[in-house]
Design an enzyme around this catalytic site. Structure first.
Site, PDB file in Angstrom:
ATOM      1  N   THR A  29       0.855  -1.187   0.000  1.00 53.73           N
ATOM      2  CA  THR A  29       0.000   0.000   0.000  1.00 53.73           C
ATOM      3  C   THR A  29       0.890   1.236   0.000  1.00 53.73           C
ATOM      4  O   THR A  29       1.768   1.365   0.850  1.00 53.73           O
ATOM      5  CB  THR A  29      -0.915   0.018   1.237  1.00 53.73           C
ATOM      6  N   LYS A 141       4.486  -8.922   3.724  1.00 54.08           N
ATOM      7  CA  LYS A 141       3.127  -8.395   3.878  1.00 54.08           C
ATOM      8  C   LYS A 141       2.185  -9.319   3.108  1.00 54.08           C
ATOM      9  O   LYS A 141       1.765  -9.030   1.991  1.00 54.08           O
ATOM     10  CB  LYS A 141       3.041  -6.956   3.371  1.00 54.08           C
ATOM     11  N   GLU A 174       5.901  -4.392  16.576  1.00 54.23           N
ATOM     12  CA  GLU A 174       5.357  -3.314  15.748  1.00 54.23           C
ATOM     13  C   GLU A 174       4.097  -2.786  16.428  1.00 54.23           C
ATOM     14  O   GLU A 174       3.844  -3.090  17.602  1.00 54.23           O
ATOM     15  CB  GLU A 174       5.030  -3.853  14.346  1.00 54.23           C
TER      16      GLU A 174
END
Length: 265
Positions: A29, A141, A174
């Site tokens: 993204t 991802k 994260e």
């Protein structure tokens, strides 16, 4: 082979697509600014790495890049999401001997509230959902994002902006949708991502500007740091204003980061 699908109201995908059935795919993204995809070289490298490590055929970028250029040319500020699935076929979980990849390209509105985050900062709670350790998928991802769905669901009851996510060994990895880094004694460090988590594009680009040490990080390491930040491709760099009951002076945090960036420039 690959098929590029422009996501819109009339686009469709087979119910037998492996991305839908097994999460067999990956995505990236990116932010669009004045008709250009920011950090495209890093996003392209991410797509290449995901394809290689997951055993996908090599992507044909000439057609894909041409399609993306056409889709984003008129956008002043927006988001482009590129989803790659292995397409249909195979027996059960087994991959087909020949793949016809589906590449879905979506152009989406930019989240306007991100523009104010550098000034307001972000508050963090510690998520009750922990990440599983899986070195074969670490850094990638992929379309398997159920952990993040659970983290976001739990966040609704935590009354903070985002959640600090740990692995099953209680190491910081994260947040729900961003990488994290910190400054201590004018040195920058960030959690290791070799067992789980996502290797963010913006964090990689930041490593071109700053010397970042990737190491095992505890919650105490963050609360004892001089400054803590989140980063991803859309929000870029945002200071953390609190982790639980521990608070940071985000003006001071920004000053520390700016000094380091100026020193390395």
């Amino acid at each position: 082979m690959q098929t590029i699908i422009a996501a819109n109201e009339t686009s469709s995908i087979s119910t037998r697509d492996r991305g839908l059935n097994y999460g067999d795919g990956f995505f990236t993204t990116a932010i669009i600014t004045d008709g250009q995809v920011e950090h495209w070289a890093y996003h392209k490298a991410r797509l290449i790495e995901c394809a290689q490590r997951l055993g996908f055929p090599a992507l044909e970028f000439t057609a894909l890049e041409s399609h993306i250029t056409q889709q984003v040319a008129s956008q002043a500020q927006a988001v482009v999401k590129i989803v790659v699935t292995r397409g249909e076929g195979g027996r059960g979980y087994a991959s087909p001997s020949e793949c016809n990849l589906n590449i879905i390209v979506s152009v989406l509105p930019y989240p306007k509230h991100y523009n104010s985050l550098p000034d307001t900062g972000i508050s963090l709670a510690i998520s009750p959902i922990k990440l599983a350790v899986q070195p074969h998928l670490a850094g990638l991802k992929t379309l398997n994002r159920l952990e993040q769905v659970l983290i976001k669901n739990a966040l609704q009851a935590q009354h903070t902006d985002d959640a600090l996510v740990l692995d099953c060994n209680n190491n910081v990895i994260e947040t729900s949708a961003a990488n994290i880094f910190a400054i201590k004694n004018n040195k920058v460090f960030s959690p290791r991502l070799d067992e789980c988590g996502i290797k963010g594009v913006f964090l990689q680009s930041l490593c071109d500007k700053l010397a970042v040490e990737f190491k095992t990080v505890s919650v105490d390491d963050l609360t004892q740091a001089d400054a803590v930040f989140l980063c991803n491709s859309l929000m870029k760099i945002v200071p953390v204003k609190s982790i639980g009951e521990h608070y940071f002076d985000i003006v001071h945090s920004q000053s520390l980061l700016n000094e380091l960036l100026a020193k390395e420039a």
